[in-house]
Design an enzyme around this catalytic site. Structure first.
Site, short mmCIF file in Angstrom:
data_model
loop_
_atom_site.label_atom_id
_atom_site.label_comp_id
_atom_site.label_asym_id
_atom_site.label_seq_id
_atom_site.Cartn_x
_atom_site.Cartn_y
_atom_site.Cartn_z
N TYR A 207 15.57 23.74 -2.20
CA TYR A 207 16.86 23.38 -3.32
C TYR A 207 17.71 23.52 -2.78
O TYR A 207 18.54 24.90 -1.87
CB TYR A 207 16.06 22.59 -4.43
CG TYR A 207 17.11 21.26 -4.88
CD1 TYR A 207 17.53 20.21 -3.97
CD2 TYR A 207 17.90 22.31 -5.92
CE1 TYR A 207 18.25 19.42 -4.39
CE2 TYR A 207 18.75 20.64 -6.39
CZ TYR A 207 18.72 19.40 -6.53
OH TYR A 207 19.50 17.94 -6.36
N ARG B 13 28.80 11.87 -1.77
CA ARG B 13 29.13 13.70 -2.64
C ARG B 13 28.13 14.01 -2.56
O ARG B 13 27.39 14.34 -4.06
CB ARG B 13 29.64 12.69 -4.25
CG ARG B 13 30.60 13.60 -4.95
CD ARG B 13 30.33 13.66 -6.35
NE ARG B 13 28.92 13.50 -6.34
CZ ARG B 13 27.96 15.14 -7.21
NH1 ARG B 13 29.06 15.85 -6.71
NH2 ARG B 13 27.24 14.59 -7.49
N LYS C 253 14.48 16.53 -3.20
CA LYS C 253 14.53 16.66 -4.74
C LYS C 253 13.01 16.32 -4.81
O LYS C 253 12.29 16.07 -5.38
CB LYS C 253 15.78 14.68 -5.00
CG LYS C 253 17.11 15.24 -4.80
CD LYS C 253 17.14 15.78 -6.53
CE LYS C 253 18.30 15.96 -7.22
NZ LYS C 253 18.65 16.27 -8.30
N GLU D 108 21.31 9.35 -6.12
CA GLU D 108 21.42 10.41 -5.95
C GLU D 108 22.75 10.54 -5.24
O GLU D 108 23.27 10.49 -4.31
CB GLU D 108 20.42 11.73 -5.56
CG GLU D 108 20.34 12.75 -5.13
CD GLU D 108 20.27 13.22 -6.92
OE1 GLU D 108 21.13 14.16 -7.11
OE2 GLU D 108 19.54 12.93 -7.31
N ASP D 109 23.43 11.96 -5.61
CA ASP D 109 25.01 12.09 -5.05
C ASP D 109 25.93 10.84 -4.31
O ASP D 109 26.46 10.94 -3.20
CB ASP D 109 24.86 12.78 -3.69
CG ASP D 109 24.35 14.26 -4.72
OD1 ASP D 109 24.20 14.29 -5.75
OD2 ASP D 109 23.50 15.14 -3.54
N ASP E 76 20.55 10.58 -11.01
CA ASP E 76 20.65 12.33 -11.52
C ASP E 76 21.88 13.03 -11.68
O ASP E 76 21.75 14.36 -12.81
CB ASP E 76 19.43 12.81 -10.69
CG ASP E 76 19.07 14.54 -10.76
OD1 ASP E 76 18.45 14.10 -12.33
OD2 ASP E 76 18.90 15.66 -10.24
N ASP E 77 22.56 12.20 -11.05
CA ASP E 77 23.90 13.17 -10.98
C ASP E 77 24.56 13.34 -12.64
O ASP E 77 25.47 14.02 -13.28
CB ASP E 77 25.01 12.69 -10.41
CG ASP E 77 24.22 12.73 -8.40
OD1 ASP E 77 24.50 14.60 -8.43
OD2 ASP E 77 23.59 12.40 -8.02
N ASN F 265 27.89 23.31 -8.39
CA ASN F 265 26.85 23.26 -6.93
C ASN F 265 27.54 23.48 -5.95
O ASN F 265 28.18 22.51 -5.77
CB ASN F 265 25.19 22.59 -7.28
CG ASN F 265 24.59 23.48 -8.13
OD1 ASN F 265 24.50 23.99 -8.25
ND2 ASN F 265 24.07 22.33 -8.70
#
Length: 536
Positions: free
Chosen positions: A75, A128, A146, A218-219, A241-242, A384
């Protein structure tokens, strides 16, 4: 090589393997030696991916029992590099790729997945990826990574998980022209066609896997993340999650930091460097905590939180505009300001949180100003991967003379100075999403209320010890993350039954025992390669 001689003979593979029979523990030790002798992180990542394809149980035992060492490989930060190079290193598909050209046929595509008992999906459209931007179909490394952590850190059975990449194109021309790019070579589809595609996907998931199937977004890009969450949170079992996972882990760090500062949550003022989905998600959860745990009204709670975006301080009626709907609750009456240092001098925040992927923005002057205003300044550099962090742990400790309470999104090494040893905490979403998802699955939660992430944050913060705080760590060691995931899952399930959100009945008396009964076993010794036999 772990199959016994008897198993080899009965399965007809005797002689196809060397004579030695290894234990699983010996195989783990061998894999660790191999990984430690690979100098490049991307090559280490490839080794782990190939191991997952060859020997699933060994992969999860290796990762589960060596989390601190190996999680940075599977990860963040290495997964960011892996996504950038995904087309080049791609050898075997893991998960599903659903294209905009499949619109109208998504259910038929999902029927091609060989497992029926899917409980959790992680999906991205690659717009993203971490702080790296639009990587298109090469964002698939994120759902794969993930869900590997779902199993490694929370023992959710891998056959119950499904990584999905929604390929709607990419706006990066250099990717579209890259010889190794694996996705559609076209600009991103947007507008009504995109929305219809996402809506069809959500409906197809429920038709294929059931209403209780958890869908983790996610993203996704900032223009879609909040919008899709608001659109689907009351209709499906879903979270982002973001926004929510990041918020929960950040709030857990803040709760732990309160123990070190000796102040209550309502005694703090929060300033965010950035006003994207991560920052707004954290800000909203802090607001909820101030309401539910400190008894403040929403209006009072909001006054404790300030945002700074690319146009400066988010304030009411800002002449330069740019106050989108998610930011609007935090637009306070105040004169417009742009410079971060000037904002800090004016607002005097006790907690500075960065989540906008602007590396180095927490300069020496910024950290010193925070330290001049606060005996124990809270400084969270959450962006990150590591290259995008607002400051390093060493910079935070050095410029605050060892007084900062620091956390980051990616790992930083131990720092020694000012007469003590600092072990910076990593505010990794992996503390939250595996355990929270396990609790959601175990309790049969069909709509994930924001309070689930408050419960998870409190559960995580409660596991931070005085010994952790003594070395500057606001999160428990990653070596304890499986225990943490189980505790968070249990708290989520308990609160879900109290609040009437659970659908798994009859209600288990012992929630933790019920959850343990659902967990994945990666040990060879508890399973046999031979067919079951029984007397007749």
């Amino acid at each position: 090589m772990a199959a016994t001689i008897e198993e080899r003979q009965l399965l007809g593979v005797h002689g196809l393997l060397p004579s030695r029979v290894k234990t699983q523990e010996e195989q783990v030790e061998h894999c660790l030696r191999r990984i430690r002798n690979i100098p490049e992180p991307l090559d280490q990542y490839e080794f782990m991916v190939h191991l997952l394809q060859r020997n699933e149980r060994l992969f999860y035992k290796l990762l589960s029992e060596n989390t601190e060492e190996l999680m940075p490989i599977v990860y963040t930060p290495t997964v960011g590099l892996a996504c950038q190079k995904y087309g080049y290193i791609f050898t075997q598909p893991k998960g599903m790729f659903i294209s905009i050209k499949d619109k109208g046929h998504i259910y038929e595509v999902l029927r091609n997945w060989p497992e029926d008992e899917v409980k959790a999906i992680v999906v991205t459209d690659g717009e993203r990826i971490l702080g790296l931007g639009d990587l298109g179909a090469q964002g698939m490394g994120i759902p794969v990574g993930k869900l590997a952590l779902y199993t490694a850190l929370a023992d959710i059975p891998p056959y119950q998980t499904l990584p999905i990449q929604l390929d709607v194109g990419t706006n990066r021309e250099e990717l579209r022209n890259d010889i190794d790019y694996i996705g559609l070579r076209q600009p991103r589809v947007t507008g009504p066609e995109y929305d219809e595609f996402i809506d069809e996907f959500m409906q197809a998931v429920v038709k294929r896997f059931g209403q209780n199937c958890l869908i983790q977004f996610e993203d996704f890009g900032k223009n879609n993340a909040f919008r899709l969450l608001e659109m689907y949170r009351e209709k499906y079992c879903t979270f982002n999650d973001d926004i929510q996972g990041t918020a929960s882990v950040a709030l857990a760090g803040i709760f732990a930091a309160l123990k070190a500062t000796g102040k209550g949550l309502k005694d703090h003022t929060f300033l965010f460097q950035g006003a994207g989905q991560a920052s707004v998600g954290i800000a909203l959860l802090i607001t909820m905590a101030l309401q539910k745990r400190e008894g403040l009204s929403r209006e009072e709670a909001l006054k404790h939180v300030w945002l700074r975006d690319s146009k400066g301080l988010v304030v009411l009626d800002r002449p330069t505009g740019g106050i989108s709907e998610p930011k609007a609750p935090f637009a306070h009456p105040h004169q417009p300001m742009e410079d971060l240092m000037e904002i800090i001098k004016d607002i005097k925040p006790t907690c500075l949180i960065g989540a906008a992927a602007i590396p180095g923005v927490f300069t020496e002057e910024v950290i010193k100003e925070m330290s001049a205003n606060n005996e124990r300044p809270i400084i969270f550099a959450l962006s990150n991967p590591t290259s995008q962090a607002e400051c390093t742990a060493e910079e935070a400790y050095t410029h605050s003379e060892g007084r900062a309470i620091f956390a980051s999104g990616s790992p930083f090494p131990v720092f020694e100075g000012f007469g003590k040893r600092f072990e910076p905490g990593q505010g990794n979403n992996a503390y939250i999403f595996p355990g929270a998802s396990l609790g959601v699955i175990a309790a049969g939660i069909r709509h994930i209320h924001e309070s689930v992430f408050l419960f998870a944050a409190e559960g995580l913060a409660n596991l931070v010890t005085a010994e952790d705080l003594e070395v500057g760590r606001v999160y428990p060691p990653l070596s304890k993350i499986k225990e943490i995931s189980l505790k968070i899952a249990t708290k989520v399930a308990e609160e879900a039954y109290k609040d009437g959100m659970a659908s798994t009945y009859p209600e288990p008396e012992d929630k933790e025992a019920h959850i343990r009964s659902l967990l994945y076993n990666y040990d060879y010794t508890k399973e046999s390669n031979l067919p079951t036999t029984y007397p007749w």
